[in-house]
Write an enzyme that holds these catalytic residues in place. Structure first.
Site, mmCIF file in Angstrom:
data_model
loop_
_atom_site.group_PDB
_atom_site.id
_atom_site.type_symbol
_atom_site.label_atom_id
_atom_site.label_comp_id
_atom_site.label_asym_id
_atom_site.label_seq_id
_atom_site.Cartn_x
_atom_site.Cartn_y
_atom_site.Cartn_z
ATOM 1 N N TYR A 142 -63.214 -2.911 17.735
ATOM 2 C CA TYR A 142 -62.946 -2.345 18.947
ATOM 3 C C TYR A 142 -62.415 -0.987 18.978
ATOM 4 C CZ TYR A 142 -62.315 -7.376 20.253
ATOM 5 O OH TYR A 142 -62.478 -8.629 20.663
ATOM 6 N N TYR B 218 -58.311 -15.961 26.138
ATOM 7 C CA TYR B 218 -59.165 -15.388 24.985
ATOM 8 C C TYR B 218 -59.645 -16.524 24.088
ATOM 9 C CZ TYR B 218 -60.955 -12.651 21.257
ATOM 10 O OH TYR B 218 -61.697 -12.127 20.011
#
Length: 444
Positions: free
Chosen positions: A19, A147
């Site tokens: 990320y 998630y």
């Protein structure tokens, strides 16, 4: 070791990190060694790993029992394909898991990672419905705020408005119910289930399974919700002929207190609790020493698939049942079984509550949440990366906030004094002035 600056320069120019942008976000530290709760950096810092290196290093870094098991196995066989072969580490791990897992969940499919185990669970549910004569049941229902991983199938089951919106075009389309609002430490309100009931009522004929993270939604918001929701899910699935999948990758192995997150949904005084038809496990399975996960099914699910026209479950990772990973997992299970982690986690929870609850009074605080060895300070706005880095260096505590969440999920061996240091670092971040969010590794 090569010159530190040259190593970091190469990293910044060539290596992507999770990320994070390439080049604009060089690694903040070069890890040199890790033992117990501490990561040693090349520039002389010793950082308490307050996030268990993304929640997996349950027994601490380089647990000697696990590293020795890996070493011994490496002298015999590092890998062999699981297609056409089996081996003792895979069999022994299976025997151990059958005893360690919830009763009735005993058909084990080894996977490479948590994301892949979720993919397997979804495929297993669809293949089950196909075998039952319902090929139209090929959709799943998941929860907003959830998630389940970064692969395409797992992304498709994660929060549709979360971190993966860029990839909607390549994801299969599933259905989503609103996130449970009843807090884990609050009272259950049956109205909290109305969204799920509406979704299932509208799409019942298409739904193969419902998937959720039991009581703890991790990577999309660090949300802790009431176990009453799991009871209602089980009842609804039974009524509608829908399978129930629990993703225990983050919640399992004592992270929320009991061995499994689902155990919070107690069914009485005899130790019984809500059970899924399929569950996924990973992260702490090997104590964070090797990558490995598993998708585990009930006998009912396995029997339906096995006795159907297409009897083979249609999945097969290259590194399925890797012997080194199996050896690490066996040693990890030894530690889970021989140490009183339930008591240790209870002590960590008590310490987290005592330290973090007062942080509700911070001007920038939005909420504080604690369950088991999980603590989260939700901020109204996140401080700058430079301020977070400063706190890390000043306190010697490695924290990795994401979005507005400053959280800790420390190794289960973390001492009271170390928990106090972690909480002090969280407090210091909460006291920093909010700043513009930059595109770097502290803001996933």
């Amino acid at each position: 070791m090569k010159n530190l600056d040259s190593l970091l320069a190469f990293d910044a120019d060539h290596l992507w990190h999770p990320y994070a942008a390439l080049r604009n976000t060089p690694a903040r530290f070069l890890a040199k060694a890790a033992h117990g709760t501490t990561i040693e950096t090349a520039d002389g810092l010793n950082l308490i790993d307050a996030v268990s290196s993304w929640w997996c290093v349950a027994h601490g870094h380089n647990a000697p029992e696990i590293t020795e098991a890996i070493r011994k196995q490496s002298e015999k066989m590092c890998h062999v394909m699981f297609g056409g072969f089996t081996h003792e580490p895979a069999i022994e791990l299976g025997e151990r898991l059958v005893k360690f897992l919830p009763k009735g969940l005993n058909k084990i499919f080894y996977a490479d990672s948590g994301s892949i185990s979720v993919e397997c669970a979804a495929k297993m549910a669809v293949q089950y419905q196909f075998a039952k004569g319902h090929p139209e049941k090929c959709k799943l229902v998941a929860l907003k705020g959830g998630y389940h991983g970064d692969t395409a199938g797992a992304m498709a089951l994660s929060d549709p408005d979360g971190m993966h919106t860029l990839f909607r075009g390549i994801m299969p389309q599933h259905y989503f119910a609103e996130r449970p609002n009843c807090r884990a430490d609050g009272e259950w309100d049956d109205r909290d289930f109305e969204s799920m009931e509406r979704v299932v009522e509208e799409h019942e004929k298409e739904i193969a399974a419902i998937i959720c993270e039991p009581v703890f939604q991790g990577g999309n918001g660090m949300w802790l919700y009431n176990a009453g929701y799991l009871k209602r899910l089980r009842k609804l699935c039974d009524e509608k002929g829908i399978l129930l999948i629990f993703d225990e990758i983050a919640a399992g192995f004592y992270r929320t207190g009991p061995r499994w997150g689902m155990e919070h949904a107690s069914l009485g005084d005899h130790g019984e609790y809500v059970l899924p038809d399929i569950m996924t496990i990973g992260k702490a399975l090997t104590g964070g020493h090797m990558t490995m996960a598993a998708c585990v099914a009930s006998e009912m699910v396995a029997d339906v698939i096995t006795n159907s026209k297409i009897s083979a479950f249609m999945h097969g990772p290259t590194y399925m049942a890797n012997p080194l990973a199996c050896a690490a997992a066996i040693a990890s299970l030894d530690l889970f079984e021989n140490r009183d982690y339930a008591s240790r986690v209870a002590a960590i929870e008590s310490r987290l509550r005592a330290n973090l609850e007062p942080l509700r009074n911070l001007e920038n605080a939005a909420d504080v949440r604690v369950l088991g060895a999980i603590g989260c300070l939700e901020l109204k706005a996140i401080p700058t990366s430079d301020d977070i880095l400063r706190v890390i260096k000043e306190t010697g505590v490695w924290l990795r906030p994401f979005c507005n969440y400053v959280y800790t999920m420390p190794p289960l061996i973390t001492t009271d004094a170390e928990v106090d240091r972690i909480c002090e670092a969280i407090k210091m971040i909460g006291q920093c002035e909010p700043g513009p969010v930059s595109d770097d590794e502290f803001h996933e």
